[in-house]
Design an enzyme around this catalytic site. Structure first.
Site, short mmCIF file in Angstrom:
data_model
loop_
_atom_site.label_atom_id
_atom_site.label_comp_id
_atom_site.label_asym_id
_atom_site.label_seq_id
_atom_site.Cartn_x
_atom_site.Cartn_y
_atom_site.Cartn_z
N CYS A 1 -6.19 15.60 13.69
CA CYS A 1 -7.16 16.67 13.95
C CYS A 1 -8.54 16.44 13.34
O CYS A 1 -9.52 16.34 14.07
CB CYS A 1 -6.59 17.99 13.47
SG CYS A 1 -5.01 18.36 14.25
N GLU B 1 0.34 20.72 10.41
CA GLU B 1 1.60 19.98 10.44
C GLU B 1 2.28 20.14 9.08
O GLU B 1 1.61 20.22 8.06
CB GLU B 1 1.35 18.51 10.74
CG GLU B 1 0.83 18.29 12.13
CD GLU B 1 0.70 16.82 12.50
OE1 GLU B 1 1.31 15.97 11.84
OE2 GLU B 1 -0.02 16.55 13.47
C1 UGA Z 1 -5.65 20.75 10.28
C2 UGA Z 1 -6.09 22.17 9.91
O1 UGA Z 1 -5.86 22.42 8.53
C3 UGA Z 1 -5.34 23.23 10.77
O2 UGA Z 1 -5.83 24.52 10.47
C4 UGA Z 1 -5.58 22.90 12.25
O3 UGA Z 1 -4.86 23.80 13.08
C5 UGA Z 1 -5.12 21.49 12.54
O4 UGA Z 1 -5.84 20.56 11.69
C6 UGA Z 1 -5.40 21.20 13.99
O5 UGA Z 1 -6.58 21.21 14.37
O6 UGA Z 1 -4.46 21.08 14.79
P1 UGA Z 1 -3.52 19.20 9.69
O7 UGA Z 1 -4.32 18.08 10.28
O8 UGA Z 1 -2.12 19.39 10.11
O9 UGA Z 1 -4.26 20.62 9.95
O10 UGA Z 1 -3.47 18.97 8.11
P2 UGA Z 1 -4.22 19.53 6.82
O11 UGA Z 1 -3.24 20.17 5.93
O12 UGA Z 1 -5.42 20.30 7.17
O13 UGA Z 1 -4.68 18.15 6.13
C7 UGA Z 1 -5.57 17.27 6.76
C8 UGA Z 1 -5.90 16.10 5.86
O14 UGA Z 1 -6.71 16.52 4.77
C9 UGA Z 1 -4.69 15.42 5.24
O15 UGA Z 1 -4.84 14.01 5.33
C10 UGA Z 1 -4.71 15.85 3.79
O16 UGA Z 1 -4.15 14.89 2.91
C11 UGA Z 1 -6.21 15.98 3.56
N1 UGA Z 1 -6.56 16.90 2.45
C12 UGA Z 1 -6.30 18.23 2.54
C13 UGA Z 1 -7.21 16.40 1.32
O17 UGA Z 1 -7.48 15.18 1.20
N2 UGA Z 1 -7.56 17.27 0.31
C14 UGA Z 1 -7.29 18.58 0.38
O18 UGA Z 1 -7.66 19.31 -0.57
C15 UGA Z 1 -6.65 19.09 1.52
#
Ligand code: UGA
Length: 437
Positions: free
Chosen positions: A260, A155
């Site tokens: 997710c 997202e």
């Molecule tokens: C995630 C995956 O990254 C995608 O590849 C996948 O397609 C998607 O789920 C899905 O299954 O549909 P998304 O949930 O949109 O994507 O967001 P991310 O960017 O992955 O972040 C997820 C969470 O992790 C967020 O709350 C973000 O703040 C947190 N995060 C991310 C951290 O706390 N630290 C980080 O270093 C990276």
């Protein structure tokens, strides 16, 4: 190609629109008539940068169509993607009612060969079930194939992720299915990994579980850093130059949220349990993620002592920047706990205010960060939106009763904050360069 996508949620809508942008004729079908009516007018029910423009453009060019009629979608398409939701049940398992329903509808409307592709995130072996369901409900003997093609878009960067993926995974059982999907994705010029259906289904859960574990790992390291006065950012920097580790997903904070990771970890733990494997590692990753929020709340309590009647300002509500999505957002648990302790909560988010309004009562929503800061005893950074990185800190400080910032996303430099006269607390980073607390 003529394609239909059943289910116009995040993944369905973005995939359908991008397939149209690549020159295919796409029908996006959904049984939510209100949503389809909006989309037909080029209006998008979610906030995703660039999506509305792309939808409008492809509607105009006649490559994209929205419909509530699944029969029309099945009859007119060679490839049918299933992209309906698979929400979690209380047991942690994914609810596959939507998938089963779509599989039956496809079977009942099948008129000739179709390739039916799972795009939703589903437990391993769902492909078998879809195949069995279609074979059971199809009216006469018609050939069809089932394939798995998990989606990895995020997202907030969904269009770019779809158009420039690191890899495309296709799980197939026939050469015909493999050829169709390979030629559909050929314009993206990305590596294509061809596997059997079960492996493709597992690649999706394993990838999300791995990324979530990576976040929990660095969050666990941040706890040790906090205890000894080390800096988690420096630790991550030192680790990531090792190509085997990499820098992505090593940002410590208040934990992952969204629709997710939390759901997929629960599902993967349950899938493993069901086949007789105790995936303890994922349970630990999940626990660290939950603890990260309590640990943040403890920092707030340590700094403010009694929370009753304290004014607490919150910057950011969505689970991450560039989205209005608040599903499993850390902000929800944090705000609920603060309210329970009697604090007065004011908040601002560039996109998620409407959604939070429907979710939590008793908070005051403000028009900008400066209004949030008015008479605040403390400001919390909960989502790292770019606009919070460039605030007028002198103006911000003037508004506050107490110049205290507790940053759950490590977006500011501790030295800078101290120059502006703030008491600044973050995650796994000392307030002073020498490791002083
Ligand atoms: C995630 C995956 O990254 C995608 O590849 C996948 O397609 C998607 O789920 C899905 O299954 O549909 P998304 O949930 O949109 O994507 O967001 P991310 O960017 O992955 O972040 C997820 C969470 O992790 C967020 O709350 C973000 O703040 C947190 N995060 C991310 C951290 O706390 N630290 C980080 O270093 C990276």
């Amino acid at each position: 190609m003529n394609i239909s996508i059943i289910g116009s949620g995040y993944v369905g809508l973005v995939s359908g629109t991008c397939f149209a942008e690549l020159g295919n004729k796409v029908i996006c079908a959904d049984n939510d008539a209100k949503k389809i009516a909006l989309l037909k007018n080029g209006r998008v029910p979610i906030f995703e940068p660039g999506l509305e423009e792309l939808i409008k453009n492809n509607l105009k060019k006649g490559r994209l169509k929205f419909s509530t009629n699944i029969k029309e979608a099945v009859i007119n398409s060679e490839v049918i993607f299933i992209a309906v939701g698979t929400p979690p049940l209380d047991s942690g398992e994914a609810d596959l009612t939507g998938i089963e329903h779509v599989a039956r509808s496809i079977a009942q409307n099948l008129t000739g060969y179709r390739l039916i592709v799972e795009k939703s995130t589903v437990p391993v072996e769902t492909g078998e079930r879809v195949k069995h369901t279609i074979a059971t409900y199809v009216k006469r003997k018609i050939k069809f194939d089932v394939a798995s093609n998990p989606e990895f878009l995020r997202e907030g960067t969904a269009i770019n992720d779809f158009m420039h993926p690191d890899r495309i995974v296709i799980g197939v059982e026939s050469k015909k299915a493999r050829d169709i999907l390979t030629s559909l994705y050929q314009p993206l010029n990305a590596p294509i990994v061809v596997t059997n259906i079960k492996s493709a289904e597992l690649i999706k859960h394993a990838s999300n579980a791995f990324l979530a574990t990576k976040i929990s790992f660095i969050n666990a390291v941040s706890r040790v850093c906090d205890k000894v006065g080390a800096n988690v950012e420096e630790v991550a920097k030192g680790m990531c130059l090792d190509k085997r580790i990499g820098r992505a997903f090593l940002d410590a904070g208040i934990g992952y949220g969204g629709s997710c990771f939390p759901k997929d970890l629960d599902a993967f733990v349950t899938i493993s349990e069901n086949v007789g494997y105790d995936f303890d590692l994922l349970k630990a990753a999940r626990r660290v993620n939950e603890e990260q929020k309590s640990f943040y709340l403890k920092k707030i309590k340590d700094a403010l002592w009694v929370l009753k009647d304290k004014n607490i300002g919150i910057l950011g509500l969505s689970f991450k920047p560039n989205t209005d999505d608040i599903r499993s957002a850390p902000s929800l648990d944090i705000i609920k706990s603060l309210l329970q302790d009697g604090a007065k909560v004011r908040a601002y988010d560039p996109q998620a205010m409407l959604k939070i309004k429907n979710e939590i009562n008793g908070i005051t929503l403000c028009k900008d960060p400066y209004e949030v800061a008015r008479h605040a005893d403390c400001l919390l950074v909960v989502t790292e939106w770019d606009e919070f990185k460039e605030l007028d800190f002198k103006r911000l400080k003037k508004q506050m009763r107490c110049a205290l910032i507790i940053d759950g996303r490590n977006i500011y430099d501790p030295e800078e904050m101290s120059k502006f006269g703030f008491k600044y607390i973050s995650i796994g980073r000392p307030s002073r360069k020498d490791g002083g607390k």
